[in-house]
Structures are given as C-alpha cells and as structure tokens.
Write a protein that holds these residues in place. Structure first.
Motif, PDB file in Angstrom:
ATOM      1  N   TYR A  63     -20.297 -24.087  82.791  1.00  0.00           N
ATOM      2  CA  TYR A  63     -19.760 -22.979  83.425  1.00  0.00           C
ATOM      3  C   TYR A  63     -17.934 -22.795  83.414  1.00  0.00           C
ATOM      4  O   TYR A  63     -17.127 -21.600  82.685  1.00  0.00           O
ATOM      5  CB  TYR A  63     -19.942 -21.976  84.552  1.00  0.00           C
ATOM      6  CG  TYR A  63     -19.868 -21.412  84.365  1.00  0.00           C
ATOM      7  CD1 TYR A  63     -21.006 -19.388  84.055  1.00  0.00           C
ATOM      8  CD2 TYR A  63     -18.327 -20.370  85.257  1.00  0.00           C
ATOM      9  CE1 TYR A  63     -20.357 -18.315  84.224  1.00  0.00           C
ATOM     10  CE2 TYR A  63     -18.875 -19.192  85.392  1.00  0.00           C
ATOM     11  CZ  TYR A  63     -19.481 -18.210  85.133  1.00  0.00           C
ATOM     12  OH  TYR A  63     -19.273 -16.594  84.641  1.00  0.00           O
ATOM     13  N   ASN A  70     -13.499 -23.496  78.742  1.00  0.00           N
ATOM     14  CA  ASN A  70     -12.735 -22.764  78.282  1.00  0.00           C
ATOM     15  C   ASN A  70     -12.481 -23.132  76.824  1.00  0.00           C
ATOM     16  O   ASN A  70     -12.031 -25.095  77.182  1.00  0.00           O
ATOM     17  CB  ASN A  70     -12.151 -22.304  79.062  1.00  0.00           C
ATOM     18  CG  ASN A  70     -10.597 -20.727  78.435  1.00  0.00           C
ATOM     19  OD1 ASN A  70     -11.448 -20.339  77.232  1.00  0.00           O
ATOM     20  ND2 ASN A  70      -9.494 -20.962  78.761  1.00  0.00           N
ATOM     21  N   ILE A 127     -20.143 -18.405  78.299  1.00  0.00           N
ATOM     22  CA  ILE A 127     -18.499 -18.792  77.933  1.00  0.00           C
ATOM     23  C   ILE A 127     -18.411 -18.609  76.588  1.00  0.00           C
ATOM     24  O   ILE A 127     -17.324 -18.469  76.195  1.00  0.00           O
ATOM     25  CB  ILE A 127     -18.207 -20.516  78.709  1.00  0.00           C
ATOM     26  CG1 ILE A 127     -19.158 -21.284  77.359  1.00  0.00           C
ATOM     27  CG2 ILE A 127     -18.891 -20.947  79.973  1.00  0.00           C
ATOM     28  CD1 ILE A 127     -19.308 -22.815  77.586  1.00  0.00           C
ATOM     29  N   SER A 179     -12.939 -14.971  79.518  1.00  0.00           N
ATOM     30  CA  SER A 179     -12.403 -16.210  80.858  1.00  0.00           C
ATOM     31  C   SER A 179     -12.257 -15.147  82.276  1.00  0.00           C
ATOM     32  O   SER A 179     -12.245 -15.565  82.988  1.00  0.00           O
ATOM     33  CB  SER A 179     -11.210 -17.119  80.672  1.00  0.00           C
ATOM     34  OG  SER A 179     -10.078 -16.814  80.156  1.00  0.00           O
ATOM     35  N   LYS A 233     -14.663 -14.086  84.525  1.00  0.00           N
ATOM     36  CA  LYS A 233     -15.411 -15.693  84.327  1.00  0.00           C
ATOM     37  C   LYS A 233     -15.796 -15.253  86.323  1.00  0.00           C
ATOM     38  O   LYS A 233     -15.139 -15.406  87.052  1.00  0.00           O
ATOM     39  CB  LYS A 233     -15.547 -16.680  84.024  1.00  0.00           C
ATOM     40  CG  LYS A 233     -16.449 -16.554  82.584  1.00  0.00           C
ATOM     41  CD  LYS A 233     -15.966 -17.487  81.572  1.00  0.00           C
ATOM     42  CE  LYS A 233     -16.564 -18.809  82.668  1.00  0.00           C
ATOM     43  NZ  LYS A 233     -15.866 -20.563  81.762  1.00  0.00           N
TER      44      LYS A 233
END
Length: 245
Positions: A183, A186, A232, A237, A240
């Motif tokens: 997870y 990036n 992802i 990002s 998240k």
C-alpha cells in the motif's frame, strides 16, 4: 491480457525441440537464443505472428530479462554478428536482438514491452519498460521519454511471504511483503518532472508460481495485497490513508 514470450533468455524449453537455436546446438546446455543465428529471428517472428493472431493487445511483452549472455562470448556466429553490426559488448548484442524484434512488431502495428534489462546496451526506440529491479530502470526510461510500467520486486512481487511468520504461511519463494508495504508504494517518482511523470502508464504485481501448486494457494498469495495494488494505481497519493483502507 498482455502476452509475454520470453527472449533472448529464459528459453530453455525452446531448445528441447529446437536445439539448433541455441549456441551449443544441444538441449539443456544454454538458456539464451543464439543471436548470431538467422534462424533464431525466423523462429521468433513466426512465434510472435501466432501470438498477435491470438491476442489483440497493442503491447506485446518479449521479456528481455536475466539473459546469461555467456555463450555469446564464446560462439563464433555471435562474435561475427557483433563485428558485422559494429557492436562493442554483449549488452549491445542483446539490444540488437530487441531492436530487431521491435522493428518487426512495429511493422505489425504493435508495441514492444520488456523488463528493465532491455535498457542495457541501448533502449529500442519505442519500447515500454517494466521496471522490476527497483524503480531505477523506470526512472531512467521515463527520462528517455519511454513509457514505463512500475513493478518493483520490493513492493509488488506477490510470490513473497505476507508476514514474518513463514512457518505458518504457505510456501513462498522468500522475502517479506506485507500488505502495508504494498500500500505504501508510490509509482510516480518525485524526481521526475511533469512530462516524465506522464510516462508512468501503470503498475503491475507479479505472482510467479514455482511454489504455488493450486488455485487456493494463489488466492492466498494475491489477497489482500491485490486490493492494495488497486488503490495505489487508481488513487492519488494524497488521498491514500492506510488506516481507512
């Protein structure tokens, strides 16, 4: 579905039926196609023609990873090829094959994809790079204005264990890749500028199945990491949040 037909390495199975396509002319002795042999290209083009008849995908994956290259240094036909083409090392000899195969695929309206080793010796003009040995290959390819699919083994190899409790988990190849780490990945490196970032066209996780004998085992290896993979690649990002996930 994006098919992969491996070349020039990982090709031992071909030489069981066609030993003449290896440098030694013997089964099980080499794992790389003989690039000095014109018959290699005839064979590869015939196989890829069949693949393109079966798969409508724009991209065709040709592998390109983990070639040993050892036999090329010893076999006269490969040395002759290097001399005739002005190639200075074995990396460039591999690149010669990749470029030649790419030219064939482009002539059929397709695009070549290869693992990040295809950068070595010079990247084929329109190739897409799958970056598996970390992200450095992907960064290099993006900076050369090539499309990239991020698939680093440190984050996206689902044949690794999911916990440190290896004695209680199904057999895996090794490593430790918990869902939290998946997870956290990036796929857009900060060091790229906006134009280069646009070259990161996706991510891919890999489940190699040497140690996965059945579907139940495969489900265990894929889940829940596959859900993290989805987030992802689909979520920016800044949105998240692992606890929320």
């Amino acid at each position: 579905v994006l098919p992969e037909i491996e070349m020039p390495g990982h090709s031992e199975e071909v030489f069981v039926a066609y030993p003449e396509l290896s440098c030694s002319g013997e089964s099980y002795k080499n794992s790389d196609f003989c690039i000095g042999n014109d018959s290699t290209f005839t064979f590869v083009e015939q196989v890829l023609t069949e693949v393109m008849d079966l798969f409508p995908s724009k991209r065709i994956h040709i592998g390109g990873d983990e070639a040993t290259k050892k036999a090329w240094a010893e076999f006269p036909k490969c040395q002759q090829r290097m001399k005739a083409e002005g190639l200075s090392n074995l990396d460039e000899l591999q690149s010669y094959m990749i470029r030649r195969v790419e030219k064939f695929l482009v002539s059929k309206g397709r695009q070549l994809v290869g693992w990040d080793e295809i950068i070595e010796g010079g990247l084929a003009p329109e190739a897409t790079v799958m970056s598996w040995r970390g992200i450095s290959g992907g960064v290099a390819a993006a900076k050369m204005d090539h499309d990239v699919i991020m698939t680093p083994n440190s984050y996206l190899y689902f044949d690794y264990y999911q916990t440190n409790e290896t004695k209680t988990e199904p057999l895996a190849i090794g490593g430790n890749l918990p869902v939290e780490k998946v997870y956290s990945f990036n796929p857009i490196p900060a060091e790229l500028n906006d134009a280069q970032k646009s070259r990161i066209v996706g991510v891919q996780a890999n489940l190699w199945t040497e140690y996965v004998p059945n579907f139940r085992h495969a489900e265990y290896m894929v889940l829940p990491r596959m859900a993290a993979l989805c987030e992802i690649q689909w979520s920016p990002s800044y949105k998240k949040d692992y606890e929320n996930y």
